[in-house]
Design an enzyme around this catalytic site. Structure first.
Site, mmCIF file in Angstrom:
data_model
loop_
_atom_site.group_PDB
_atom_site.id
_atom_site.type_symbol
_atom_site.label_atom_id
_atom_site.label_comp_id
_atom_site.label_asym_id
_atom_site.label_seq_id
_atom_site.Cartn_x
_atom_site.Cartn_y
_atom_site.Cartn_z
ATOM 1 N N LYS A 54 10.853 -39.120 37.653
ATOM 2 C CA LYS A 54 12.319 -39.309 37.630
ATOM 3 C C LYS A 54 12.821 -39.200 36.194
ATOM 4 O O LYS A 54 13.826 -38.529 35.919
ATOM 5 C CB LYS A 54 12.677 -40.682 38.229
ATOM 6 N N GLN A 98 12.438 -49.591 41.320
ATOM 7 C CA GLN A 98 11.337 -48.889 41.968
ATOM 8 C C GLN A 98 10.621 -49.826 42.950
ATOM 9 O O GLN A 98 10.216 -50.930 42.589
ATOM 10 C CB GLN A 98 10.351 -48.374 40.895
ATOM 11 N N ASP A 123 20.264 -45.577 44.836
ATOM 12 C CA ASP A 123 19.327 -45.491 45.961
ATOM 13 C C ASP A 123 20.018 -45.795 47.291
ATOM 14 O O ASP A 123 19.424 -45.605 48.362
ATOM 15 C CB ASP A 123 18.183 -46.494 45.760
#
Ligand code: NDP
Length: 286
Positions: A54, A98, A123
């Site tokens: 990422k 994460q 997200d």
């Protein structure tokens, strides 16, 4: 006839090209470069690879990127404090925590995620975004399901009026996938570990999304001939061998379209994260 293999690389590049255009325009309009902050807790090797990818993709795109690495023994309140600091930081437009979290923090996962400012929630896991997605309002959409939809659309695979079956009902893949397909007018069925006669259901699918987490779970006898098969699963079966949830070799002889693993949906997940970060910045700045 063998299925058309949907290359994640090709479709991810398309998305990144579009994202780059949006990014250039946003910087021109605002003079601000969007920023993504990724928090990783602990040293899970797979998570470290995902975070590195990422970070690298942000750099390639021209998005500011920072990785906040916290030790395995970080407590809930310390993690929430780190998130709140990023909420206040005007140079950060997207925040991603994460997952999975270390075992000690997992019982608090929802509570921790709720602290991310919904407008920075790239997200799409905050309940505000989950709720908006379910009622069809504009919101931050989880990256993996969004990538699947973009791939289907770019490949010209019809969704409207088609039977879509999803195996898996997780909050990060299965449920948002169902909402996105519904919004595109598919007739959607969600299957899970309690589903009976799974094969009878999957055989009705014009579009089959596998998000189970079990190697070779979807076999050729579960497929409708000519179906589009999207394999979200990522399963490590040997130190350097990843496979999906679909028995690729057998299923590709019966399907019309199929995504490989690796080299499929996973690549689109990062590309959609870039798009979400730019969109989050656009909404915050304009
Ligand atoms: P979860 O473990 O959260 O969910 C798995 C789902 O599969 C559950 O809903 C479970 O049902 C269902 N399931 C398990 N066994 C069966 C069965 N025998 N029959 C039918 N359904 C079953 O996984 P995730 O959704 O987080 O991830 C799924 C896969 O996708 C994983 O391999 C993961 O690594 C991968 N993934 C890939 C991403 C990418 O970028 N490509 C991103 C995110 C995930 P129940 O709810 O009843 O337990």
């Amino acid at each position: 006839m063998s299925a058309v293999i949907l290359s994640g690389k090709t479709y991810a590049q398309e998305l990144k090209n579009q994202a780059k255009i949006n990014l250039t325009e946003l910087i021109r309009q605002t003079g601000v470069t969007p920023g993504l902050a990724v928090i990783i807790v602990g040293a899970d090797p797979a998570s470290q690879v995902y975070v590195r990818n990422k970070h690298r993709t942000c750099r390639e795109m021209g998005i500011n990127s920072q990785v906040i690495s916290l030790p395995e023994n970080t407590g809930k309140s310390a993690l929430i404090t780190a998130i709140k600091k990023l909420n206040e930081d005007v140079s950060v437009h997207g925040i991603l925590l994460q997952l999975p979290l270390p075992k000690t923090l997992q019982p608090y996962e929802s509570e921790i995620l709720y602290n991310i400012n919904p407008s920075k929630d790239v997200d799409g896991f905050h309940p505000v975004n989950v709720g908006k997605l379910s009622i069809g309002e504009k919101c931050m959409v989880p990256c993996t399901p969004l990538g699947c939809i973009k791939m289907l659309e770019s490949a010209g695979i019809p969704i409207d009026g088609k039977n879509a079956v999803i195996i898996g009902r997780s909050n990060i893949v299965g449920k948002p996938m169902a909402n996105l397909l519904l919004a595109k007018n598919a007739t959607v069925t969600i299957c899970h570990s309690h589903t009976q006669n799974l094969k009878d259901i999957t055989r009705t699918a014009d579009i089959l999304i596998a998000a189970v987490g079990r190697p070779a779970f979807v076999t050729a006898d579960m497929i409708k001939p000519g179906a589009a098969i999207i394999d979200v699963g990522i399963n490590r079966i040997a130190p350097k061998k990843l496979v999906g949830d679909v028995d690729f070799t057998a299923v590709k002889e019966k399907a019309a379209f199929i995504t490989p693993v690796p080299g499929g949906v996973g690549l689109l997940t990062i590309a959609t994260l870039m798009q979400n970060t730019i969109e989050a910045a656009r909404q915050q700045l304009l």
